[in-house]
Write a protein that holds these residues in place. Sequence first.
Motif, PDB file in Angstrom:
ATOM      1  N   MET A 122       0.921  -1.191   0.099  1.00  0.00           N
ATOM      2  CA  MET A 122      -0.052  -0.159  -0.088  1.00  0.00           C
ATOM      3  C   MET A 122       0.657   1.430   0.030  1.00  0.00           C
ATOM      4  O   MET A 122       0.625   2.234  -0.747  1.00  0.00           O
ATOM      5  CB  MET A 122      -0.995  -0.179   1.210  1.00  0.00           C
ATOM      6  CG  MET A 122      -1.604   1.063   1.416  1.00  0.00           C
ATOM      7  SD  MET A 122      -2.956   1.306  -0.011  1.00  0.00           S
ATOM      8  CE  MET A 122      -3.711   2.816   0.304  1.00  0.00           C
ATOM      9  N   ALA A 123       1.904   1.320   0.918  1.00  0.00           N
ATOM     10  CA  ALA A 123       2.867   2.326   0.969  1.00  0.00           C
ATOM     11  C   ALA A 123       3.630   2.561  -0.200  1.00  0.00           C
ATOM     12  O   ALA A 123       3.618   3.592  -0.850  1.00  0.00           O
ATOM     13  CB  ALA A 123       3.807   2.197   2.169  1.00  0.00           C
ATOM     14  N   SER A 124       4.055   1.613  -0.828  1.00  0.00           N
ATOM     15  CA  SER A 124       4.540   1.639  -2.348  1.00  0.00           C
ATOM     16  C   SER A 124       3.723   2.431  -3.374  1.00  0.00           C
ATOM     17  O   SER A 124       4.062   3.329  -4.157  1.00  0.00           O
ATOM     18  CB  SER A 124       5.225   0.368  -2.738  1.00  0.00           C
ATOM     19  OG  SER A 124       6.254  -0.401  -1.748  1.00  0.00           O
ATOM     20  N   PHE A 125       2.492   1.770  -3.529  1.00  0.00           N
ATOM     21  CA  PHE A 125       1.600   2.290  -4.361  1.00  0.00           C
ATOM     22  C   PHE A 125       1.229   3.831  -4.284  1.00  0.00           C
ATOM     23  O   PHE A 125       1.278   4.685  -5.129  1.00  0.00           O
ATOM     24  CB  PHE A 125       0.131   1.560  -4.390  1.00  0.00           C
ATOM     25  CG  PHE A 125      -0.884   2.088  -5.130  1.00  0.00           C
ATOM     26  CD1 PHE A 125      -0.878   1.923  -6.414  1.00  0.00           C
ATOM     27  CD2 PHE A 125      -1.966   2.935  -4.650  1.00  0.00           C
ATOM     28  CE1 PHE A 125      -2.037   2.245  -7.288  1.00  0.00           C
ATOM     29  CE2 PHE A 125      -2.865   3.505  -5.392  1.00  0.00           C
ATOM     30  CZ  PHE A 125      -2.761   3.074  -6.579  1.00  0.00           C
TER      31      PHE A 125
ATOM     32  N   LEU B 218       6.422  10.349   3.786  1.00  0.00           N
ATOM     33  CA  LEU B 218       5.788   9.669   4.713  1.00  0.00           C
ATOM     34  C   LEU B 218       5.571   8.307   4.349  1.00  0.00           C
ATOM     35  O   LEU B 218       5.744   7.353   5.010  1.00  0.00           O
ATOM     36  CB  LEU B 218       4.586  10.332   5.105  1.00  0.00           C
ATOM     37  CG  LEU B 218       4.559  11.469   5.782  1.00  0.00           C
ATOM     38  CD1 LEU B 218       3.275  12.188   6.202  1.00  0.00           C
ATOM     39  CD2 LEU B 218       5.236  11.446   7.364  1.00  0.00           C
ATOM     40  N   SER B 219       5.397   8.236   2.920  1.00  0.00           N
ATOM     41  CA  SER B 219       5.002   6.835   2.418  1.00  0.00           C
ATOM     42  C   SER B 219       6.266   5.973   2.341  1.00  0.00           C
ATOM     43  O   SER B 219       6.262   4.554   2.475  1.00  0.00           O
ATOM     44  CB  SER B 219       4.239   6.852   0.916  1.00  0.00           C
ATOM     45  OG  SER B 219       5.027   7.662   0.091  1.00  0.00           O
ATOM     46  N   LEU B 220       7.203   6.487   1.910  1.00  0.00           N
ATOM     47  CA  LEU B 220       8.709   5.976   2.088  1.00  0.00           C
ATOM     48  C   LEU B 220       8.915   5.363   3.474  1.00  0.00           C
ATOM     49  O   LEU B 220       9.311   4.305   3.650  1.00  0.00           O
ATOM     50  CB  LEU B 220       9.734   6.802   1.411  1.00  0.00           C
ATOM     51  CG  LEU B 220      11.243   6.228   1.545  1.00  0.00           C
ATOM     52  CD1 LEU B 220      11.254   5.029   0.454  1.00  0.00           C
ATOM     53  CD2 LEU B 220      12.221   7.415   0.768  1.00  0.00           C
ATOM     54  N   LEU B 221       8.803   6.226   4.372  1.00  0.00           N
ATOM     55  CA  LEU B 221       9.179   5.703   5.744  1.00  0.00           C
ATOM     56  C   LEU B 221       8.216   4.573   6.254  1.00  0.00           C
ATOM     57  O   LEU B 221       8.682   3.862   6.964  1.00  0.00           O
ATOM     58  CB  LEU B 221       8.741   6.885   6.754  1.00  0.00           C
ATOM     59  CG  LEU B 221       9.867   8.014   6.653  1.00  0.00           C
ATOM     60  CD1 LEU B 221       9.429   9.214   7.521  1.00  0.00           C
ATOM     61  CD2 LEU B 221      11.230   7.822   6.819  1.00  0.00           C
ATOM     62  N   ALA B 222       6.882   4.763   5.946  1.00  0.00           N
ATOM     63  CA  ALA B 222       5.953   3.365   6.253  1.00  0.00           C
ATOM     64  C   ALA B 222       6.241   2.382   5.409  1.00  0.00           C
ATOM     65  O   ALA B 222       6.365   1.219   5.854  1.00  0.00           O
ATOM     66  CB  ALA B 222       4.598   4.010   5.624  1.00  0.00           C
ATOM     67  N   ALA B 223       6.910   2.419   4.149  1.00  0.00           N
ATOM     68  CA  ALA B 223       7.273   1.161   3.397  1.00  0.00           C
ATOM     69  C   ALA B 223       8.630   0.521   4.319  1.00  0.00           C
ATOM     70  O   ALA B 223       8.549  -0.587   4.517  1.00  0.00           O
ATOM     71  CB  ALA B 223       7.611   1.673   2.137  1.00  0.00           C
TER      72      ALA B 223
END
Length: 208
Positions: A1-4, A155-160
């Motif tokens: 999800m984070a990567s998308f 933020l999405s990169l950190l979540a991934a």
Amino acid sequence: MASFLFVALSCLLTWITIRFLRSNRDQVLATGRLLPEQELTIRESGELVLLLETPRLGSDYRNFEFEVVEQATGEKTEMKYSYARAQGAVYGVTTMRVPLGRMIAQRAGPYLVRVAGLQIGKDYSGSRVLFSRPYLGRMVLQILGIVVCAIGMLLSLLAALWQVLPLQRDQSSATSAASPSAGVPGRTIDLEAWKRQRQQKQEQQSPK
């Protein structure tokens, strides 16, 4: 999800940036050198902003007074520098575009631009006069969009990364549990020696 989400935001950031650069280029409807008097042809009617592009270190423009005359009707619009209005200036690396005023162009066509306050003999080749569509609101929204996309990508990169690192720790723990301990052979040898010593003691204590 984070990567998308990261990929989607990167695509959106690219689109907003391209639109930002294209809008900045297309918003200028007429431009010319800074001269005491010249005729410029405005391509479209509507509300326009008179801008002066000048070196960032320059300050002569604060004394300039502009008069724009519509050639078809002779209608005049006078504009000059205002500190409050200049807060909407756009800064580049070596130049800046200072807004001097607004006007309503009733029709496309030729307009006469007169400038008072120019110093005789001074080189103004680094300055230009521009007529532009209103741009401040558009620029604010596009810049906010760029900032939001950039923060969302971070933020999405950190979540991934947060999702990947626990998985690696679990795999490392499972591998460590499955592999034999380095100290086991040593403990086995000590146990065997202890058994032999105990057997010898029992033999010595037993009656002959």
